[in-house]
Design an enzyme around this catalytic site. Structure first.
Site, short mmCIF file in Angstrom:
data_model
loop_
_atom_site.label_atom_id
_atom_site.label_comp_id
_atom_site.label_asym_id
_atom_site.label_seq_id
_atom_site.Cartn_x
_atom_site.Cartn_y
_atom_site.Cartn_z
N TRP A 195 38.30 44.20 40.28
CA TRP A 195 38.50 42.82 40.34
C TRP A 195 40.23 42.86 40.48
O TRP A 195 41.20 43.94 40.27
CB TRP A 195 38.82 42.46 39.02
CG TRP A 195 39.54 40.97 38.50
CD1 TRP A 195 38.91 39.74 38.78
CD2 TRP A 195 40.95 41.27 37.91
NE1 TRP A 195 39.80 38.92 39.34
CE2 TRP A 195 40.92 39.54 38.94
CE3 TRP A 195 41.76 41.58 38.23
CZ2 TRP A 195 42.23 39.18 38.22
CZ3 TRP A 195 43.44 40.93 37.96
CH2 TRP A 195 43.80 40.05 37.84
N ASP A 243 41.24 23.08 39.27
CA ASP A 243 40.20 24.25 39.20
C ASP A 243 39.70 24.42 37.51
O ASP A 243 39.66 23.75 36.84
CB ASP A 243 40.95 25.93 39.22
CG ASP A 243 40.24 26.91 39.51
OD1 ASP A 243 39.37 27.33 39.02
OD2 ASP A 243 40.03 27.76 40.74
N ASP A 244 39.53 25.44 36.67
CA ASP A 244 38.99 25.29 34.82
C ASP A 244 39.58 24.37 34.52
O ASP A 244 41.18 24.23 35.24
CB ASP A 244 38.71 27.24 35.73
CG ASP A 244 38.77 27.60 34.17
OD1 ASP A 244 38.25 26.71 32.97
OD2 ASP A 244 38.48 28.86 33.64
N ARG A 279 35.31 38.06 29.38
CA ARG A 279 35.93 36.25 28.92
C ARG A 279 35.64 35.85 28.28
O ARG A 279 35.59 34.91 28.31
CB ARG A 279 35.44 36.45 30.59
CG ARG A 279 36.90 35.81 31.04
CD ARG A 279 37.42 34.58 32.50
NE ARG A 279 38.42 34.04 32.65
CZ ARG A 279 38.47 33.22 32.87
NH1 ARG A 279 37.56 32.79 33.93
NH2 ARG A 279 40.26 32.81 33.68
N TRP A 313 32.39 26.97 43.38
CA TRP A 313 31.37 27.75 41.90
C TRP A 313 32.12 28.99 41.30
O TRP A 313 30.95 30.26 42.19
CB TRP A 313 29.56 27.69 42.59
CG TRP A 313 28.65 27.86 41.36
CD1 TRP A 313 29.03 30.06 40.93
CD2 TRP A 313 27.57 27.57 41.58
NE1 TRP A 313 27.29 29.20 40.50
CE2 TRP A 313 26.14 28.10 40.26
CE3 TRP A 313 26.71 26.26 42.03
CZ2 TRP A 313 25.38 28.17 40.46
CZ3 TRP A 313 26.09 25.79 41.38
CH2 TRP A 313 24.47 26.36 41.02
N ASP A 314 32.24 29.35 40.65
CA ASP A 314 32.11 30.59 39.68
C ASP A 314 31.57 31.43 38.98
O ASP A 314 30.61 30.64 38.20
CB ASP A 314 33.87 30.44 38.78
CG ASP A 314 34.78 31.87 38.67
OD1 ASP A 314 34.45 32.10 39.69
OD2 ASP A 314 35.88 31.40 38.69
N ASN A 342 32.12 34.38 36.17
CA ASN A 342 33.11 35.47 35.62
C ASN A 342 32.98 36.16 35.14
O ASN A 342 33.57 36.99 34.74
CB ASN A 342 34.70 34.83 34.68
CG ASN A 342 35.04 34.20 36.32
OD1 ASN A 342 35.80 34.34 36.95
ND2 ASN A 342 35.18 32.50 36.45
N ASP A 347 40.20 37.49 44.27
CA ASP A 347 41.29 36.89 43.44
C ASP A 347 42.77 37.10 43.33
O ASP A 347 43.90 37.30 43.09
CB ASP A 347 41.35 37.15 41.58
CG ASP A 347 40.37 35.46 40.68
OD1 ASP A 347 40.19 35.04 41.39
OD2 ASP A 347 40.11 36.44 39.33
C1 DGJ Z 1 38.27 33.39 37.98
C2 DGJ Z 1 38.55 32.98 40.15
O1 DGJ Z 1 38.19 33.69 40.70
C3 DGJ Z 1 40.04 32.07 40.02
O2 DGJ Z 1 39.98 31.86 41.42
C4 DGJ Z 1 40.02 31.28 39.29
O3 DGJ Z 1 38.55 29.97 39.54
C5 DGJ Z 1 39.41 30.96 37.76
N1 DGJ Z 1 38.48 31.75 37.98
C6 DGJ Z 1 39.45 30.22 37.29
O4 DGJ Z 1 38.91 30.31 35.75
#
Ligand code: DGJ
Length: 728
Positions: free
Chosen positions: A198, A365-366, A442, A476-477, A479, A547
């Site tokens: 990451w 965003d989020d 997460r 579209w994320d 995580n 990120d």
């Molecule tokens: C991970 C993404 O890579 C970020 O750019 C952001 O959107 C966060 N998630 C939001 O939780």
């Protein structure tokens, strides 16, 4: 026709403009590979056939155990004498995993047929692709194998995939089904792959190929931050500009393995496909299984040549979005500006300043849905967070639209928070193994996208939002990686099918999304660049590359990605200093220069940026627009590798007609008394005269052979942008 079958030698020959790929059918009906490399004319077919003498051609006549290992199968069976990496393992009704198949026919046709439920390359205009299907059969089990090949008329690229079909009565279990394998000629080779984690994805690594097996792979349910399904094998002395290079990438976003095995035969075997670790697929009578597609690129002009071909294939034959040939709107994303801490007024104040600076789209965003003030809850509850947006975010969207800006929205559709309405209603909708504790990542779990009712529920919520507000972009994320891949629906032999079914489910929803909202700009993301692959690019023209928005880290990240993926597919933003990931200060000009060739945007709180920096933004946007045709559609050349040193990185774009070039150089640590950098440009017309933006004139030959001296500026992290146009 770029695909031919020669009856006399029973040889198949696949030709691209500069490469040839060939294999033949032995007297027994086995399929043996003969050659992949620089183009050879048909008149040399007899020589190609002679390559046969270098290895075993018959099974029955084999004498001596060693000879068995010298097969060069076009698709490698298991448990019949080739002890290298097998391509396919299928258990018969007794559980025995032997596979043994013989040629029964073939079909050559113009064009290319789509692959069921999977992303794949497509024909962009009539006559640009031809295809071949080879049919093989295992008489004992009734397993039919179709090897699918497509050849691109104008590009040195070939695609391969495989269809398995159970023509027998008994259920079979597929344990391994790769997409492609190739036994290269013996020689001295290196393997190039990407590695990272990451916020430091896609660092290039090049190592000599040794005896044994070396591979990159993922079991995370995504391509991963740790590596990528792109890799290459090249001559050990290959450089950016010369040498044989064989590149491979999968049009797939899930678990994969890509590697090279070198055994006593001394033929390095490249292979790629779904990772067999944990995989199994029950194949009942008449059932089929289609593997993902592998894109294979050959370059005799070094690593740079391979990259330019991949970029063309991805631009022309993978990305479908109507935005692919358009300059995408400059966006501002609020993530690094606010994280979860915002309300309508705060967002609008950022948007107003962004509008004044010339930014065209605001991306929320989020943190806008359920009751989400941190990452502990609400994934799966895709309705507007009333506390932050009383009465919905219609007001916010209207205000942003009134400013003349577009509006974009973040989702993470494949995930579920244990603390969510969705989880409370459907605790079994996440991946889980009965009796085992599930691991959180997460603070969230993974939705079981192999189940249609789960996908339908999530998509209905997304569809409703996108239909009621003017949302022109979706991020579209994804995580977290997958664990406890399981459910109580699949049976004993099918638990190993869930990961691939999940991937098919993701593709199903992405397909619905871009079909129902054809003008939507979809940007993929997986905690940054955790799912950067050709499978995702089939649905979205751009992917958030990392990120890590630090300009210096981005040099290596974007350099690594550029081995396979065009810059225009990399989401790249200018962020604040000190940088949130590294704490580093870099000039805003450098941050802009590094982000410029990508899907460009800003990710900072403009209310906190100095007036001097803010004043530069309109010029930066103008620069982005001015060069976007060139950076989006042009040929890309890596001039210096940032991972090789802490000195500098440099790259160049040249328009297809060679009339324009853009060179970017970013120095890392400044050292006194060190000579300035001489940059030798590439890809220009040596006969032509080029002028820089100050009117100085140079011949193409001079720029490429003698190069230009880039004036070193005092200080760390300085960027220079040089632009040349061909004089009439
Ligand atoms: C991970 C993404 O890579 C970020 O750019 C952001 O959107 C966060 N998630 C939001 O939780």
């Amino acid at each position: 026709m770029p695909i031919n079958f020669y009856e006399d030698t029973r040889t198949f020959k696949l030709d691209t403009p500069n490469s040839t790929y060939s294999f033949f059918v032995t007297e027994e009906g086995l399929l043996y590979h003969t050659y992949y490399g620089k183009f050879v004319p048909d008149t040399d077919l007899i020589c190609l056939a002679n390559i046969k003498s270098d290895f075993t051609t018959g099974r029955v006549s084999n004498s001596g155990l060693g000879a068995l290992a010298k097969f060069r199968f076009e698709y490698v069976p298991y448990n019949t004498g080739d002890w290298g990496e097998p391509s396919v393992i299928v258990a018969d009704k007794n559980g025995n995993p032997t596979t043994d198949f013989y040629y029964v026919g073939h079909r050559i046709y113009a064009g290319k047929e789509p692959l069921a439920a999977l992303p794949a390359t497509f024909s962009a205009e009539e006559g640009d692709v031809s295809s071949l299907e080879i049919y093989l059969e295992d008489k004992l089990t009734g397993l039919k194998i179709t090897l699918k090949y497509s050849v691109f008329e104008k590009l040195d690229a070939i695609t391969r995939s495989v269809l398995l079909e159970n023509m027998g009565q008994d259920t079979l279990v597929v344990r391994r089904a790769l997409s492609s394998n190739i036994d290269l000629a013996n020689g001295s080779y290196d393997m190039i792959a990407l590695h990272g984690d990451w916020a430091r994805e896609s660092f290039m690594e090049r190592l000599p190929i040794r005896h044994g097996n070396q591979a990159v792979s993922s079991c995370e349910g995504k391509t991963s931050h740790a590596t990528n399904n792109f890799y290459a094998v090249c001559d050990s002395d290959a450089t950016e500009t010369h040498g044989n290079v064989y590149g491979s990438c999968l049009v797939y976003s899930g678990n994969f393995v890509s590697g090279v095995g070198l055994g006593c035969s001394e033929y390095p075997r490249m292979y790629t496909g779904i990772n067999p670790v944990g995989f199994s697929w029950e194949l009942g009578a008449s059932d089929t299984f289609q593997t993902p597609e592998a894109i294979l690129v050959y370059s005799s002009e070094g690593i740079g040549g391979m990259s330019r071909t991949f970029h063309d294939v991805i631009r022309t034959h993978i990305i479908r979005s109507p935005w692919k040939h358009r300059c995408r709107p400059v966006l501002i994303n609020n993530w690094e500006a606010t994280y979860f801490d915002f309300n309508t007024e705060k967002l609008l104040s950022i948007a107003r300043q962004a509008k004044d600076a010339g930014i065209e789209m605001f991306v929320l965003d989020d943190g806008w849905f359920g009751c989400r003030n941190d990452d502990s809850n609400s994934l799966g509850d895709w309705f507007v967070f009333e506390e932050k947006f009383p009465g919905g975010f219609g007001h916010l969207v209207d205000e942003i639209n009134k400013l003349g800006m577009k509006f974009g929205l973040w989702f993470e559709p494949e995930m579920i928070s244990p603390n969510s309405e969705l989880y409370r209603a459907h605790p079994d909708w996440c991946l889980h193994v009965k009796g085992r504790d599930g691991h959180l990542g997460r603070r969230q779990l993974v939705l079981d996208y192999s189940r249609k009712e789960v996908r339908d529920h999530i998509y209905a919520q997304m569809h409703k939002l996108l239909s009621t507000a003017n949302i022109e972009y979706v991020k579209w994320d994804h995580n977290r990686s997958w664990t406890e891949v399981g459910n109580e629906i699949e049976g004993y032999h099918s638990q190993g099918s869930i990961a691939h079914k999940m991937m098919l489910g993701v593709y199903d929803i992405m397909n619905r999304l871009v079909t129902d909202f054809p003008n939507l700009i979809l940007e993929n993301c997986a905690g940054g660049g955790g799912r950067f692959d050709a499978g995702m690019l089939y649905y979205s023209p751009q992917i958030w590359a990392s990120d890590d928005s630090d300009a210096i880290m981005r040099l290596s990240i974007q350099h690594g990605l550029s081995l396979c993926y065009p810059c225009m597919s990399m989401g790249s933003h200018v962020s604040i200093c000190p940088n949130h990931q590294t704490g580093r200060y870099t000039p805003i000009e450098t941050r802009c220069a590094v982000a410029l060739p990508g899907a460009f945007g800003y990710e900072l709180d403009l209310t906190k940026v100095s007036d001097a920096e803010k004043a530069m933004i309109p010029d930066q946007i103008e620069l982005y627009k001015k060069y976007n045709d060139l950076t989006r559609e042009g040929d890309y050349f890596r001039l210096a590798n940032p991972t090789d040193s802490d000195k500098y990185s440099a790259w160049q774009f040249v328009s297809k007609d060679k009339s324009e070039a853009l060179v970017e150089l970013v120095s890392v640590l400044y050292r006194p008394s060190v000579p300035n950098v001489t940059l030798k440009l590439r890809g220009l017309d040596p006969e032509a005269v080029y002028a820089d933006d100050n009117g100085n004139k140079y011949s193409g030959a001079l720029l490429m052979n003698a190069g230009i001296v880039a004036n070193g500026s005092w200080g760390d992290f300085k960027a220079q942008i040089l632009h040349f146009t061909k004089c009439e």
